[in-house]
Scaffold this motif. Structure first.
Motif, PDB file in Angstrom:
ATOM      1  N   GLN A  62      -9.498 -36.739 -47.630  1.00 44.70           N
ATOM      2  CA  GLN A  62      -8.388 -35.875 -48.027  1.00 44.70           C
ATOM      3  C   GLN A  62      -8.594 -34.420 -47.621  1.00 44.70           C
ATOM      4  OE1 GLN A  62      -5.848 -36.885 -50.992  1.00 44.70           O
ATOM      5  NE2 GLN A  62      -6.055 -38.701 -49.730  1.00 44.70           N
ATOM      6  N   LEU A  63      -9.609 -34.172 -46.816  1.00 43.54           N
ATOM      7  CA  LEU A  63      -9.843 -32.814 -46.338  1.00 43.54           C
ATOM      8  C   LEU A  63      -8.821 -32.543 -45.238  1.00 43.54           C
ATOM      9  CD1 LEU A  63     -11.597 -30.303 -46.428  1.00 43.54           C
ATOM     10  CD2 LEU A  63     -13.084 -31.344 -44.729  1.00 43.54           C
ATOM     11  N   ARG A  64      -7.837 -31.737 -45.555  1.00 41.86           N
ATOM     12  CA  ARG A  64      -6.703 -31.631 -44.641  1.00 41.86           C
ATOM     13  C   ARG A  64      -6.949 -30.558 -43.581  1.00 41.86           C
ATOM     14  NH1 ARG A  64      -1.379 -33.283 -47.804  1.00 41.86           N
ATOM     15  NH2 ARG A  64      -2.087 -35.420 -48.132  1.00 41.86           N
ATOM     16  N   LEU A  65      -7.780 -30.930 -42.604  1.00 39.77           N
ATOM     17  CA  LEU A  65      -8.163 -29.956 -41.581  1.00 39.77           C
ATOM     18  C   LEU A  65      -7.101 -29.778 -40.509  1.00 39.77           C
ATOM     19  CD1 LEU A  65     -11.962 -30.499 -40.931  1.00 39.77           C
ATOM     20  CD2 LEU A  65     -10.801 -28.548 -41.962  1.00 39.77           C
ATOM     21  N   ASP A  66      -6.384 -30.861 -40.202  1.00 40.48           N
ATOM     22  CA  ASP A  66      -5.410 -30.824 -39.119  1.00 40.48           C
ATOM     23  C   ASP A  66      -4.157 -30.061 -39.567  1.00 40.48           C
ATOM     24  OD1 ASP A  66      -3.572 -31.288 -37.159  1.00 40.48           O
ATOM     25  OD2 ASP A  66      -4.080 -33.410 -36.914  1.00 40.48           O
ATOM     26  N   ALA A  67      -4.119 -28.754 -39.275  1.00 42.53           N
ATOM     27  CA  ALA A  67      -3.020 -27.914 -39.764  1.00 42.53           C
ATOM     28  C   ALA A  67      -1.675 -28.390 -39.228  1.00 42.53           C
ATOM     29  CB  ALA A  67      -3.248 -26.467 -39.371  1.00 42.53           C
ATOM     30  N   HIS A  68      -1.643 -28.778 -37.971  1.00 43.56           N
ATOM     31  CA  HIS A  68      -0.404 -29.240 -37.368  1.00 43.56           C
ATOM     32  C   HIS A  68       0.182 -30.411 -38.162  1.00 43.56           C
ATOM     33  CE1 HIS A  68       1.775 -30.380 -33.345  1.00 43.56           C
ATOM     34  NE2 HIS A  68       2.584 -30.323 -34.371  1.00 43.56           N
ATOM     35  N   LEU A  69      -0.688 -31.399 -38.447  1.00 43.37           N
ATOM     36  CA  LEU A  69      -0.240 -32.597 -39.156  1.00 43.37           C
ATOM     37  C   LEU A  69       0.161 -32.303 -40.603  1.00 43.37           C
ATOM     38  CD1 LEU A  69       0.073 -35.711 -39.089  1.00 43.37           C
ATOM     39  CD2 LEU A  69      -2.308 -35.883 -39.774  1.00 43.37           C
ATOM     40  N   ASN A  75      -1.305 -22.527 -35.298  1.00 46.18           N
ATOM     41  CA  ASN A  75      -1.691 -21.108 -35.288  1.00 46.18           C
ATOM     42  C   ASN A  75      -0.700 -20.239 -36.065  1.00 46.18           C
ATOM     43  OD1 ASN A  75      -3.812 -21.825 -33.622  1.00 46.18           O
ATOM     44  ND2 ASN A  75      -2.562 -21.547 -31.788  1.00 46.18           N
ATOM     45  N   GLY A  76      -0.231 -20.756 -37.185  1.00 46.21           N
ATOM     46  CA  GLY A  76       0.659 -19.960 -38.022  1.00 46.21           C
ATOM     47  C   GLY A  76       2.123 -19.991 -37.598  1.00 46.21           C
ATOM     48  N   GLU A  77       2.417 -20.562 -36.429  1.00 50.93           N
ATOM     49  CA  GLU A  77       3.815 -20.661 -35.977  1.00 50.93           C
ATOM     50  C   GLU A  77       4.309 -22.082 -36.234  1.00 50.93           C
ATOM     51  OE1 GLU A  77       5.705 -18.291 -33.928  1.00 50.93           O
ATOM     52  OE2 GLU A  77       4.251 -16.941 -34.873  1.00 50.93           O
ATOM     53  N   LEU A  78       5.608 -22.229 -36.568  1.00 53.37           N
ATOM     54  CA  LEU A  78       6.156 -23.570 -36.780  1.00 53.37           C
ATOM     55  C   LEU A  78       5.984 -24.403 -35.518  1.00 53.37           C
ATOM     56  CD1 LEU A  78       9.426 -22.748 -38.718  1.00 53.37           C
ATOM     57  CD2 LEU A  78       7.403 -23.906 -39.585  1.00 53.37           C
ATOM     58  N   ALA A  79       5.529 -25.649 -35.696  1.00 59.64           N
ATOM     59  CA  ALA A  79       5.273 -26.508 -34.541  1.00 59.64           C
ATOM     60  C   ALA A  79       6.585 -26.912 -33.879  1.00 59.64           C
ATOM     61  CB  ALA A  79       4.514 -27.746 -34.989  1.00 59.64           C
ATOM     62  N   THR A  80       6.588 -27.005 -32.561  1.00 59.29           N
ATOM     63  CA  THR A  80       7.805 -27.413 -31.851  1.00 59.29           C
ATOM     64  C   THR A  80       7.705 -28.853 -31.370  1.00 59.29           C
ATOM     65  OG1 THR A  80       6.841 -26.450 -29.885  1.00 59.29           O
ATOM     66  CG2 THR A  80       8.451 -25.103 -31.077  1.00 59.29           C
ATOM     67  N   VAL A  81       6.537 -29.470 -31.527  1.00 61.60           N
ATOM     68  CA  VAL A  81       6.370 -30.880 -31.129  1.00 61.60           C
ATOM     69  C   VAL A  81       5.714 -31.654 -32.265  1.00 61.60           C
ATOM     70  CG1 VAL A  81       6.226 -30.467 -28.640  1.00 61.60           C
ATOM     71  CG2 VAL A  81       4.174 -30.296 -30.070  1.00 61.60           C
ATOM     72  N   LEU A  82       5.753 -32.989 -32.151  1.00 62.85           N
ATOM     73  CA  LEU A  82       5.083 -33.833 -33.141  1.00 62.85           C
ATOM     74  C   LEU A  82       3.574 -33.661 -33.013  1.00 62.85           C
ATOM     75  CD1 LEU A  82       7.046 -37.212 -32.742  1.00 62.85           C
ATOM     76  CD2 LEU A  82       7.084 -35.721 -34.730  1.00 62.85           C
ATOM     77  N   PRO A  83       2.828 -33.831 -34.117  1.00 61.61           N
ATOM     78  CA  PRO A  83       1.368 -33.782 -34.009  1.00 61.61           C
ATOM     79  C   PRO A  83       0.882 -34.944 -33.133  1.00 61.61           C
ATOM     80  CG  PRO A  83       2.086 -33.909 -36.316  1.00 61.61           C
ATOM     81  CD  PRO A  83       3.283 -34.127 -35.485  1.00 61.61           C
ATOM     82  N   PRO A  84      -0.248 -34.770 -32.432  1.00 59.19           N
ATOM     83  CA  PRO A  84      -0.739 -35.820 -31.530  1.00 59.19           C
ATOM     84  C   PRO A  84      -0.988 -37.150 -32.243  1.00 59.19           C
ATOM     85  CG  PRO A  84      -2.046 -33.807 -31.340  1.00 59.19           C
ATOM     86  CD  PRO A  84      -1.075 -33.573 -32.435  1.00 59.19           C
ATOM     87  N   SER A  85      -1.308 -37.102 -33.558  1.00 60.79           N
ATOM     88  CA  SER A  85      -1.638 -38.355 -34.242  1.00 60.79           C
ATOM     89  C   SER A  85      -0.391 -39.140 -34.663  1.00 60.79           C
ATOM     90  CB  SER A  85      -2.502 -38.068 -35.470  1.00 60.79           C
ATOM     91  OG  SER A  85      -1.830 -37.163 -36.318  1.00 60.79           O
ATOM     92  N   ILE A  86       0.801 -38.597 -34.398  1.00 62.36           N
ATOM     93  CA  ILE A  86       2.036 -39.328 -34.709  1.00 62.36           C
ATOM     94  C   ILE A  86       2.679 -39.753 -33.390  1.00 62.36           C
ATOM     95  CG2 ILE A  86       4.323 -39.186 -35.813  1.00 62.36           C
ATOM     96  CD1 ILE A  86       2.306 -38.739 -37.918  1.00 62.36           C
TER      97      ILE A  86
END
Lengths: 195, 218
Positions: A62-69, A75-86
């Motif tokens: 449960q250590l939520r390291l993957d910020a994108h996911l 990097n603090g900006e809203l992601a424009t693509v899906l995370p690589p793990s999805i």
């Protein structure tokens, strides 16, 4: 004669005692000292048997390291693509479709126009997903809104798991696309179905 | 010593033997069947609840899916009872003044749970899991009845062992396609027996093991 009678009476008392204790045992088997999900207790102050994690501890995995996911931000900006793990694909969109209909359509409507059943009953109308601002919003915005809530809308983080939130975000994109699809790019059989 | 009873009274003795046998038998069958009475098993009885929550209004009236509130029904043994936060997603914006909903608002304000009274409650020595039933195509209404028509929640089935087994012996009579599990309007088609057998095959239902005591009593 008297002794026989005594035996009979003793036997009857024994049977009666067994019967009574049997009922009691049966009751104790029906409602055992173990707790069922969400059962109330007097043991803990707040009356709940369900315990949350102790503050400052993190469960394995449960250590939520993957910020994108987990936050929808890179990097603090809203992601424009899906995370690589999805992984993107038909499965993701179908899952998103199903989850959107369960958790979002009551207010946002099946097509995302913001006219769901609850809105028709008087709830504040949410903006349509097809207006320019929301069409241009990053996909991370949708994830963020579901995770943290937005204005009058509550968070869905406790009801919709992370993967499903991304699936819904992807499906909202598909909905937006569907309202502005290029007619000429449709397969011939679908073109025939439109009025 | 003179005879106390006259010969002609003998029939009373004979009759009373039969009557006692009959009485014992009758008592036995009453004891056997007492759990089947609706009064004892609680079928059709509404319980006192802190808030008169209506499935009829929320499911039929508003078209809410069961999973909007019972979120864990697909993934765990326990179907899940919604926290007051779920009610407040709507009731912080709609019907915000309704006195009926005061317990919900109070619980939310004070961060304490609302205490619902259980309607369905198996004995603790029986192990039931929602996830397996849902994923093998057994619909909510098969076991819970017409929930969408209930102004107050009531039990539709006895939940006794006989009832569980009536399906575990032959699930084909009840099984439905997976995508209809949450559909409250599903009714068995005319050729249910045939389609059911196909679904039992497709979903790999292990019918031969389903009546083993260890399935439900571990």
């Amino acid at each position: 004669m008297n002794r026989a009678l005594m035996h009979v009476i003793q036997l009857m008392v024994l049977c009666g005692a067994l019967l009574v204790s049997g009922c009691d045992l049966r009751q104790r088997m029906y409602d055992q000292p173990k707790y069922e999900a969400h059962e109330a207790t007097t043991f803990f102050d707040n009356g709940l048997t369900s315990r949350g994690p102790i503050e400052g501890t993190i469960a394995r995995g449960q250590l939520r390291l993957d910020a994108h996911l987990f936050t929808g931000k890179v990097n603090g900006e809203l992601a424009t693509v899906l995370p690589p793990s999805i992984p993107f694909g038909k499965d993701l969109l179908e899952r998103g479709h199903e989850r959107f209909d369960i958790y979002c359509s009551p207010c946002h409507g099946r097509t995302g126009e913001g006219n769901g059943m609850i809105v028709q009953r008087g709830l504040k109308q949410p903006p349509s997903f097809h207006e320019a601002r929301l069409r241009e919003a990053a996909i991370g915005h949708y994830f963020e809104v579901m995770t943290n809530g937005f204005g009058a809308m509550y968070s869905y983080a406790s009801r919709v798991p992370v993967e499903d939130r991304w699936a819904i975000a992807a499906y909202v994109r598909a909905l937006q696309f569907s309202q502005r699809a290029d007619f000429d790019k449709l397969p011939a059989q679908d073109q025939g179905q439109l009025p | 010593m003179a005879q106390v009873f006259h010969r002609s009274i003998n029939w009373v003795a004979k009759f009373s033997i039969i009557a006692i046998l009959g009485l014992v038998g009758g008592l036995f069958s009453v004891l056997l069947n007492i759990n089947r009475l609706d009064y004892v098993s609680g079928v059709g009885v509404a319980r006192d609840q802190p808030v008169p929550f209506s499935h009829k209004h929320h499911v039929t009236g508003m078209g809410l899916d069961c999973r909007y509130c019972h979120t864990s029904v697909e993934t765990s043994a326990f179907a899940g009872i919604p926290p007051v936060e779920t009610c407040m997603t709507c009731h912080s914006l709609i019907w915000t003044e309704a006195p009926l909903l005061e317990p919900v608002r109070a619980a939310f304000r004070d961060d304490v749970p609302l205490q619902w009274t259980r309607v369905h409650d198996l004995p603790d020595f029986v192990y039931f899991k929602h996830n397996i039933h849902v994923s093998k195509g057994i619909g909510c209404t098969t076991c819970h009845g017409a929930v969408d028509q209930m102004p107050l929640m009531k039990k539709a089935e006895t939940l006794n062992m006989e009832w569980c087994l009536s399906c575990h012996r032959n699930p084909a009579q009840f099984i439905r396609p997976r995508d209809r599990v949450f559909d409250v309007n599903w009714t068995p088609p005319a050729d249910q027996e045939l389609r059911g057998q196909q679904l039992v095959k497709d979903y790999n239902v292990r019918v031969s093991q389903l009546t083993d005591c260890s399935v439900c009593h571990l």
